[in-house]
Write a protein that holds these residues in place. Structure first.
Motif, short mmCIF file in Angstrom:
data_model
loop_
_atom_site.label_atom_id
_atom_site.label_comp_id
_atom_site.label_asym_id
_atom_site.label_seq_id
_atom_site.Cartn_x
_atom_site.Cartn_y
_atom_site.Cartn_z
N HIS A 149 -62.00 67.19 -35.74
CA HIS A 149 -62.58 68.44 -35.25
C HIS A 149 -62.58 69.59 -36.27
CE1 HIS A 149 -62.38 66.56 -31.28
NE2 HIS A 149 -61.15 66.23 -31.57
N PHE A 150 -61.69 69.51 -37.27
CA PHE A 150 -61.52 70.64 -38.18
C PHE A 150 -61.56 70.17 -39.64
CE2 PHE A 150 -58.84 71.41 -34.35
CZ PHE A 150 -59.64 72.40 -33.77
N SER A 151 -61.76 71.13 -40.55
CA SER A 151 -61.79 70.81 -41.98
C SER A 151 -60.40 70.40 -42.46
CB SER A 151 -62.26 72.03 -42.78
OG SER A 151 -61.24 73.03 -42.76
N ALA A 152 -60.37 69.75 -43.63
CA ALA A 152 -59.10 69.27 -44.19
C ALA A 152 -58.13 70.44 -44.42
CB ALA A 152 -59.35 68.52 -45.49
N ALA A 153 -58.64 71.56 -44.95
CA ALA A 153 -57.78 72.71 -45.21
C ALA A 153 -57.22 73.27 -43.90
CB ALA A 153 -58.56 73.79 -45.95
N THR A 154 -58.05 73.36 -42.89
CA THR A 154 -57.59 73.84 -41.58
C THR A 154 -56.56 72.89 -40.98
OG1 THR A 154 -59.69 74.96 -41.16
CG2 THR A 154 -58.33 74.48 -39.24
N CYS A 155 -56.77 71.60 -41.18
CA CYS A 155 -55.84 70.61 -40.62
C CYS A 155 -54.44 70.77 -41.19
CB CYS A 155 -56.34 69.19 -40.89
SG CYS A 155 -57.79 68.76 -39.93
N ARG A 156 -54.34 71.02 -42.49
CA ARG A 156 -53.01 71.16 -43.11
C ARG A 156 -52.29 72.38 -42.54
NH1 ARG A 156 -51.84 67.86 -47.28
NH2 ARG A 156 -50.11 69.17 -47.93
N VAL A 157 -53.00 73.49 -42.44
CA VAL A 157 -52.39 74.72 -41.92
C VAL A 157 -52.06 74.55 -40.44
CG1 VAL A 157 -52.80 77.16 -41.45
CG2 VAL A 157 -53.55 76.17 -43.62
N LEU A 158 -52.98 73.96 -39.70
CA LEU A 158 -52.79 73.79 -38.26
C LEU A 158 -51.62 72.84 -37.97
CD1 LEU A 158 -54.10 74.82 -35.69
CD2 LEU A 158 -55.69 72.89 -35.78
N ASP A 159 -51.51 71.77 -38.75
CA ASP A 159 -50.40 70.83 -38.56
C ASP A 159 -49.06 71.51 -38.80
OD1 ASP A 159 -49.35 68.24 -38.00
OD2 ASP A 159 -49.14 67.87 -40.15
N ALA A 160 -49.00 72.33 -39.86
CA ALA A 160 -47.76 73.07 -40.14
C ALA A 160 -47.46 74.07 -39.03
CB ALA A 160 -47.88 73.78 -41.49
N PHE A 161 -48.50 74.72 -38.52
CA PHE A 161 -48.31 75.67 -37.42
C PHE A 161 -47.79 74.97 -36.17
CE2 PHE A 161 -50.08 77.71 -33.58
CZ PHE A 161 -49.41 78.93 -33.65
N ILE A 162 -48.36 73.82 -35.85
CA ILE A 162 -47.90 73.06 -34.68
C ILE A 162 -46.42 72.74 -34.82
CG2 ILE A 162 -48.11 70.84 -33.46
CD1 ILE A 162 -51.13 70.91 -34.26
#
Length: 197
Positions: A149-162
């Motif tokens: 659903h999201f770009s690779a850069a967003t995924c890294r930040v989002l995963d860390a946020f989760i």
């Protein structure tokens, strides 16, 4: 001539057929870790929790490290699979935002057991590269699921946020508002609420 008296051989004990024993030991190991931590986990405690003879431990596992690695591997795979299911069910960007919010507010560290097991695994991974392969695979699967659903850069930040947000929510003594989590996920992903330009 004396009569031939043959003493009957004692009946042989039937071997217990227990095909699920190895899996039961692994599950019991996770229960023992959740209760006593890795430092308090022993062959004897796991055998008792699994209701198996102590000898079964060395039959199925070369040592405690092999058992711990397999147990944490199962825990990490199960957690990643739950994450993947949630993200696969999302059909739109809005669904994906709601799914990530639900992961944080309800799924990850849903129980005290999950919280303890995760932190015990993190501690091992910080010291031992063999366990880091488990955490790295877990992170990769999470990012791949987000990547639907999201770009690779967003995924890294989002995963860390989760990861960070779930830890804060699990350990904080103050009440939490799920709306705050939803707002943060929207800001990180750039997905606005339906009907908002």
């Amino acid at each position: 001539m004396e009569p031939d008296v043959t003493t009957p051989a004692p009946p042989q004990r039937a071997r217990r057929h227990d095909p699920g024993r190895r899996d039961r030991i692994v599950d019991a190991c996770l229960d023992v870790i959740a209760e006593h931590g890795v430092a308090g986990t022993s062959h004897r405690r796991v055998a008792t929790a699994a209701d198996v003879p102590l000898g079964s431990m060395t039959y199925h596992f070369a040592g405690m490290d092999e058992l711990l690695h397999e147990a944490f591997g199962r825990f990490a795979r199960d957690a990643a699979a739950q994450f993947e299911r949630r993200m696969v069910e999302a059909r739109t960007p809005e669904d994906a935002v709601q799914a990530v919010t639900t992961l944080i507010t309800h799924d990850v560290f849903a129980t005290q057991r999950d919280l303890v097991l995760s932190h015990e695994l993190y501690t091992l991974a910080a010291r031992d590269p063999a366990y880091r392969t488990l955490t790295n695979d877990w992170m990769r699967r999470s990012r791949d699921a987000l990547g639907r659903h999201f770009s690779a850069a967003t995924c890294r930040v989002l995963d860390a946020f989760i990861e960070g947000m779930t830890i804060h929510r699990a350990l904080d003594t103050e009440p939490h508002d799920d709306v705050d989590v939803l707002g943060a996920v929207r800001r990180l992903t750039g997905v606005t609420p339906p009907g908002v330009p």
